[in-house]
Design a protein around this motif. Structure first.
Motif, mmCIF file in Angstrom:
data_model
loop_
_atom_site.group_PDB
_atom_site.id
_atom_site.type_symbol
_atom_site.label_atom_id
_atom_site.label_comp_id
_atom_site.label_asym_id
_atom_site.label_seq_id
_atom_site.Cartn_x
_atom_site.Cartn_y
_atom_site.Cartn_z
ATOM 1 N N THR A 177 0.837 -1.211 0.000
ATOM 2 C CA THR A 177 0.000 0.000 0.000
ATOM 3 C C THR A 177 0.866 1.253 0.000
ATOM 4 N N LEU A 178 1.928 1.269 0.825
ATOM 5 C CA LEU A 178 2.841 2.409 0.850
ATOM 6 C C LEU A 178 3.532 2.584 -0.496
ATOM 7 N N TYR A 179 4.056 1.507 -1.049
ATOM 8 C CA TYR A 179 4.798 1.597 -2.308
ATOM 9 C C TYR A 179 3.891 2.012 -3.466
ATOM 10 N N ASP A 180 2.656 1.504 -3.495
ATOM 11 C CA ASP A 180 1.727 1.882 -4.558
ATOM 12 C C ASP A 180 1.395 3.368 -4.492
ATOM 13 N N ALA A 181 1.234 3.902 -3.270
ATOM 14 C CA ALA A 181 0.938 5.326 -3.124
ATOM 15 C C ALA A 181 2.172 6.179 -3.429
ATOM 16 N N TRP A 182 3.340 5.732 -2.959
ATOM 17 C CA TRP A 182 4.573 6.514 -3.136
ATOM 18 C C TRP A 182 4.970 6.610 -4.610
ATOM 19 N N TYR A 183 4.802 5.499 -5.335
ATOM 20 C CA TYR A 183 5.194 5.468 -6.745
ATOM 21 C C TYR A 183 4.001 5.669 -7.685
ATOM 22 N N GLY A 184 2.842 6.002 -7.126
ATOM 23 C CA GLY A 184 1.664 6.259 -7.933
ATOM 24 C C GLY A 184 1.715 7.618 -8.613
ATOM 25 N N THR A 185 0.648 7.942 -9.315
ATOM 26 C CA THR A 185 0.626 9.176 -10.112
ATOM 27 C C THR A 185 0.712 10.439 -9.251
ATOM 28 N N LYS A 186 0.307 10.362 -7.977
ATOM 29 C CA LYS A 186 0.346 11.530 -7.100
ATOM 30 C C LYS A 186 1.436 11.424 -6.036
ATOM 31 N N GLU A 225 12.588 4.795 -10.564
ATOM 32 C CA GLU A 225 12.823 3.365 -10.335
ATOM 33 C C GLU A 225 12.390 2.980 -8.923
ATOM 34 N N ARG A 226 11.634 1.897 -8.827
ATOM 35 C CA ARG A 226 11.090 1.457 -7.540
ATOM 36 C C ARG A 226 12.184 0.792 -6.713
ATOM 37 N N ALA A 227 12.340 1.238 -5.470
ATOM 38 C CA ALA A 227 13.349 0.658 -4.578
ATOM 39 C C ALA A 227 12.914 -0.738 -4.134
ATOM 40 N N PRO A 228 13.861 -1.626 -3.836
ATOM 41 C CA PRO A 228 13.495 -2.964 -3.351
ATOM 42 C C PRO A 228 12.674 -2.869 -2.073
ATOM 43 N N GLU A 229 11.675 -3.733 -1.954
ATOM 44 C CA GLU A 229 10.788 -3.713 -0.787
ATOM 45 C C GLU A 229 11.285 -4.687 0.281
ATOM 46 N N SER A 230 11.360 -4.210 1.524
ATOM 47 C CA SER A 230 11.683 -5.069 2.657
ATOM 48 C C SER A 230 10.437 -5.843 3.057
ATOM 49 N N THR A 231 10.561 -7.146 3.195
ATOM 50 C CA THR A 231 9.378 -7.987 3.417
ATOM 51 C C THR A 231 9.105 -8.299 4.882
ATOM 52 N N GLY A 232 9.980 -7.892 5.798
ATOM 53 C CA GLY A 232 9.723 -8.214 7.198
ATOM 54 C C GLY A 232 10.860 -7.810 8.105
ATOM 55 N N ALA A 233 10.740 -8.213 9.377
ATOM 56 C CA ALA A 233 11.729 -7.825 10.377
ATOM 57 C C ALA A 233 11.550 -8.675 11.630
ATOM 58 N N LEU A 251 13.139 0.557 5.732
ATOM 59 C CA LEU A 251 12.569 0.585 4.386
ATOM 60 C C LEU A 251 13.408 1.515 3.519
ATOM 61 N N ARG A 252 13.240 1.407 2.201
ATOM 62 C CA ARG A 252 13.907 2.326 1.280
ATOM 63 C C ARG A 252 12.880 2.834 0.279
ATOM 64 N N LEU A 253 12.924 4.156 0.032
ATOM 65 C CA LEU A 253 12.003 4.794 -0.907
ATOM 66 C C LEU A 253 12.790 5.708 -1.837
ATOM 67 N N THR A 254 12.428 5.711 -3.108
ATOM 68 C CA THR A 254 13.077 6.569 -4.101
ATOM 69 C C THR A 254 12.290 7.863 -4.236
ATOM 70 N N GLU A 255 13.012 8.989 -4.309
ATOM 71 C CA GLU A 255 12.355 10.294 -4.453
ATOM 72 C C GLU A 255 13.226 11.189 -5.327
ATOM 73 N N PRO A 256 12.660 12.312 -5.840
ATOM 74 C CA PRO A 256 13.467 13.227 -6.661
ATOM 75 C C PRO A 256 14.610 13.819 -5.851
ATOM 76 N N GLY A 257 15.767 13.952 -6.506
ATOM 77 C CA GLY A 257 16.923 14.525 -5.822
ATOM 78 C C GLY A 257 18.044 14.777 -6.791
ATOM 79 N N GLY A 258 18.680 15.948 -6.687
ATOM 80 C CA GLY A 258 19.773 16.285 -7.586
ATOM 81 C C GLY A 258 19.283 16.376 -9.021
ATOM 82 N N ASP A 259 20.004 15.702 -9.931
ATOM 83 C CA ASP A 259 19.624 15.711 -11.340
ATOM 84 C C ASP A 259 18.704 14.552 -11.703
ATOM 85 N N GLY A 260 18.373 13.696 -10.731
ATOM 86 C CA GLY A 260 17.534 12.539 -11.047
ATOM 87 C C GLY A 260 16.762 12.086 -9.829
#
Length: 241
Positions: free
Chosen positions: A51-60, A67-75, A103-112
Motif C-alpha cells: 500500500t505504501l509503495y503503490d501510493a509513493w510510486y503512484g501518479t500523485k 525506479e522502484r526501490a526494493p521492498e523489505s518484506t519483514g523484520a 525501508l527504502r524509498l526513491t524520491e526526486p533529488g539532484g539531477d535525477g
C-alpha cells in the motif's frame, strides 16, 4: 536463523529437565484455573508494504516515474507475555512488544532520483483474552490457545535527512498458538499472530505530494519462546481462633 533453532530448543529445554529432577516428578495441573505464566518470545514478521509503495510510486506520489526501490518484506520482533487464567478456559494477559525495520524509498533529488532510508520502530502494550485448554500430548500436556489482543502502540518513522514522524496508534492482534509443557513449570511456546498496525511516513514535499503516506508493521508474525508457569496457590482452610 533456522539453523540455530535446534540449539535454541536445547537451551530452552535444559531448565525444564533440571526442574523435573528437582521436583521429583511433579505433574503440571490439568485444570488451568488460577495458573499464571510468563512467556518470552522472539520471532520474525512477514509484512507487506504494498500500500505504501503503490501510493509513493503512484501518479500523485513523489516516486512517480522513478525506479522502484526494493521492498523489505519483514523484520524481527520480541514479545513478553504476563498472563493469568481466570478460569479453566479463559486467560487474561498483558503483552509488551517491540519491532524495528528499515525501508527504502526513491524520491526526486539532484539531477535525477535518490534512494532514502526510512527507519521504522513500534512498541507497545497489548491487553487481551485467550481461550485455552489442555491436551494429553507430550511430557506434561499441550496447551493450545486462541486469543484477541489490542492496546496503545507508539509507532514512528524517520526518513533519511528528515524529521521524526511519530504517533500513538491502536494495534489489533489475533493470536493462535500452543505451549508444550516439558515439566510442571517449563514449556516451549510457538505462536502465530495476525496484526493490524500502521504508522506515518513524511512526504519530501508536502505541498507537491500531499499524501498521506503510511507504512505497515502488521501482517503475519511467527514466534518461538519459553514459558514459565506459576501453579495456583493451594487452598488454605480457615482456622478458628
Amino acid at each position: 536463523m533456522l539453523r540455530r533453532l535446534p540449539l535454541l530448543l536445547a537451551l530452552a529445554a535444559a531448565p525444564a529437565l533440571a526442574q523435573d529432577e528437582d521436583s521429583g516428578g511433579e505433574r503440571a495441573p490439568t485444570n488451568l484455573d488460577g495458573v499464571g505464566r510468563i512467556t518470552v518470545e522472539a520471532g520474525y514478521r512477514l509484512t507487506s508494504n504494498g500500500t505504501l509503495y503503490d501510493a509513493w510510486y503512484g501518479t500523485k506520489g513523489p516516486g512517480n516515474g522513478l525506479e522502484r526501490a526494493p521492498e523489505s518484506t519483514g523484520a524481527p520482533f520480541g514479545v513478553a507475555t504476563f498472563a493469568y487464567a481466570m478460569s479453566d478456559l479463559v486467560e487474561v494477559g498483558i503483552d509488551l512488544f517491540g519491532t524495528a525495520q528499515t525501508l527504502r524509498l526513491t524520491e526526486p533529488g539532484g539531477d535525477g532520483s535518490v534512494s532514502r532510508k526510512v527507519s521504522t520502530v513500534s512498541y507497545g502494550v497489548l491487553i487481551g483474552l485467550r481461550f485455552q485448554g489442555v491436551l494429553d500430548v507430550g511430557p506434561q500436556g499441550l496447551v493450545p490457545f486462541v486469543g484477541l489482543l489490542t492496546g496503545p502502540t507508539v509507532i514512528s518513522s524517520k526518513r533519511e535527512g528528515s524529521a521524526l514522524q511519530e504517533k500513538v496508534s491502536q494495534a489489533w492482534v489475533g493470536s493462535l498458538g500452543a505451549t508444550l509443557r516439558l515439566s510442571a513449570k517449563w514449556g516451549l511456546t510457538a505462536e502465530y499472530r495476525f496484526t493490524f498496525l500502521r504508522g506515518p511516513v513524511e512526504s519530501p514535499d508536502a505541498a507537491k505530494f500531499a499524501g498521506p503516506f503510511s507504512f505497515s508493521h502488521g501482517g503475519n508474525w511467527f514466534a518461538l519462546g519459553v514459558t514459565y508457569t506459576f501453579p495456583p496457590d493451594p487452598s488454605r482452610p480457615l482456622t478458628n481462633f
